[in-house]
Design an enzyme around this catalytic site. Sequence first.
Site, PDB file in Angstrom:
ATOM      1  N   THR A  46       0.990  -1.141  -0.062  1.00  0.00           N
ATOM      2  CA  THR A  46      -0.002  -0.041   0.042  1.00  0.00           C
ATOM      3  C   THR A  46       0.879   1.198   0.040  1.00  0.00           C
ATOM      4  OG1 THR A  46      -0.302  -0.214   2.529  1.00  0.00           O
ATOM      5  CG2 THR A  46      -2.094  -1.163   1.034  1.00  0.00           C
ATOM      6  N   GLU A  75       6.637   5.505   7.311  1.00  0.00           N
ATOM      7  CA  GLU A  75       6.155   6.453   6.571  1.00  0.00           C
ATOM      8  C   GLU A  75       6.855   7.998   6.942  1.00  0.00           C
ATOM      9  OE1 GLU A  75       1.758   5.081   5.672  1.00  0.00           O
ATOM     10  OE2 GLU A  75       2.062   6.379   7.543  1.00  0.00           O
ATOM     11  N   LYS A 127       4.875  -6.489   4.356  1.00  0.00           N
ATOM     12  CA  LYS A 127       4.600  -5.130   3.983  1.00  0.00           C
ATOM     13  C   LYS A 127       4.156  -4.481   5.159  1.00  0.00           C
ATOM     14  CE  LYS A 127       0.879  -3.402   3.401  1.00  0.00           C
ATOM     15  NZ  LYS A 127      -0.015  -2.257   4.134  1.00  0.00           N
ATOM     16  N   THR A 154      -6.367   5.637  -0.389  1.00  0.00           N
ATOM     17  CA  THR A 154      -5.928   4.544  -1.336  1.00  0.00           C
ATOM     18  C   THR A 154      -6.727   4.873  -2.472  1.00  0.00           C
ATOM     19  OG1 THR A 154      -5.724   2.904   0.417  1.00  0.00           O
ATOM     20  CG2 THR A 154      -5.788   2.228  -1.819  1.00  0.00           C
ATOM     21  N   ASN A 196      -0.142  11.238   6.367  1.00  0.00           N
ATOM     22  CA  ASN A 196      -1.125  10.817   6.874  1.00  0.00           C
ATOM     23  C   ASN A 196      -2.377  11.847   7.039  1.00  0.00           C
ATOM     24  OD1 ASN A 196      -0.828   8.055   8.292  1.00  0.00           O
ATOM     25  ND2 ASN A 196       1.141   9.032   8.426  1.00  0.00           N
ATOM     26  N   THR A 244      -1.382  -1.429   7.945  1.00  0.00           N
ATOM     27  CA  THR A 244      -1.163  -2.652   8.455  1.00  0.00           C
ATOM     28  C   THR A 244      -0.014  -3.478   7.991  1.00  0.00           C
ATOM     29  OG1 THR A 244      -3.568  -3.083   7.788  1.00  0.00           O
ATOM     30  CG2 THR A 244      -2.108  -4.959   7.676  1.00  0.00           C
TER      31      THR A 244
END
Length: 415
Positions: free
Chosen positions: A150, A288, A176, A415, A410, A204
């Site tokens: 993702t 991130e 991931k 997505t 964030n 996740t």
Amino acid sequence: MSELHLLSPKGFRAGGAYAGIKTRKVNDVGVLACDTLATAAAAFTTNKVFAAPIAVGRQHAADGKLRGLVINSGNANACTGKRGLQDANEMCALAAAQLKCKPADILPGSTGIIGHHLPMAKVRRGIVEASQNLGNSSEHSIAFNDAILTTDTRRKFAAARLKLGKQTITLTGICKGAGMIGPRLALAQARRSGGVKPQGRHATMLAYILTDAQVSAPALRKLLQPAVNKSFNSVTIDDHTSTNDTAVLLASGASSGKINTIAAAKAFLEALTELCQSLAQQIAADGEGATKVVRIDVTRAKTDRDADLISRSIANSPLVKCAMHGNDPNWGRIVSAAGMCGASFDPDRATLTLQGVEVFRRGQPVPFDPATVSELLAAKEVVVKLDCGHGKSSHTLWTCDLSKEYVTINADYHT
């Protein structure tokens, strides 16, 4: 191990496809199959708000046998009620029809946005396409790997080969995860889905580990949990336990290597733990907005729980993470984080080092050159070591720095 890839262990095939779930044209559905029924162990999120594939997966993994995996990214199928459960079960049925096995022998997985129903017309096409393109090459490994990503900026892979007498077994794994990372995985019994229905971002942690060893399901379960505790349960980016976190270990039994003695189990556990730790560190490195991995080593704590609490308090402190981003040797933030978490901690016994430089000892500062330590903190990997001087317990936890980019990602994520 550069020559190895996910499907290097004997007895596995995989494929991936772009079904249109993601807005970007990259694989978003993956299928992985074992040539025969594999022994399996799986650990799932302990968040009380858990996704439909977790509810279904707990049931399907309960007997320690699986034939394959079906995964989608771009949509978490989390907080989606009865329809979400129906969709997760249909994914298993569709994959099972392609692999000619029972739906209960398929483990589902999803990752992406929370609170949206799966676009099942797209998912159906993707499962058929991915299943029709199964293979065991490095290209097939990449196709499946890409289908689970993702917000990740890179693929994450680790491998090991283990000699057992005259036999060699292979272990490989992919994972991931880049945000919403604070896994608390446990091998749990199946239970009913439930929880509130929020909408929000979702990244996740998913991990899929394969081996061609011959090992029983009960033994595999005993081996997976301690490896998970020292790896995936010891990485944090924002300490947000996802609704979909999953770690799966499949053993095809296609090699002659057997895990049937205490010595073999010990060697296998060591290799498995090192593999999982490599994956966990890669998650931290791909956090991130991250610019560096920060390793927190807490030693000589009074109890194992204290060591875990202290390391987690330091790793999750926004002040500490910001200091790491700015290469600021602000050791006061670290020591105070250790003292506020409820663990047994006496600063008059403690010693703190940053990148091997002692900065605090027995309740007092130690003279050091801030410019030199700041330069050392600019490395891609930073080690923070806190010796509590209070017991025999230790814990290592991996995290990353906190940058402006994390907030940007964030604030704008979808997505």
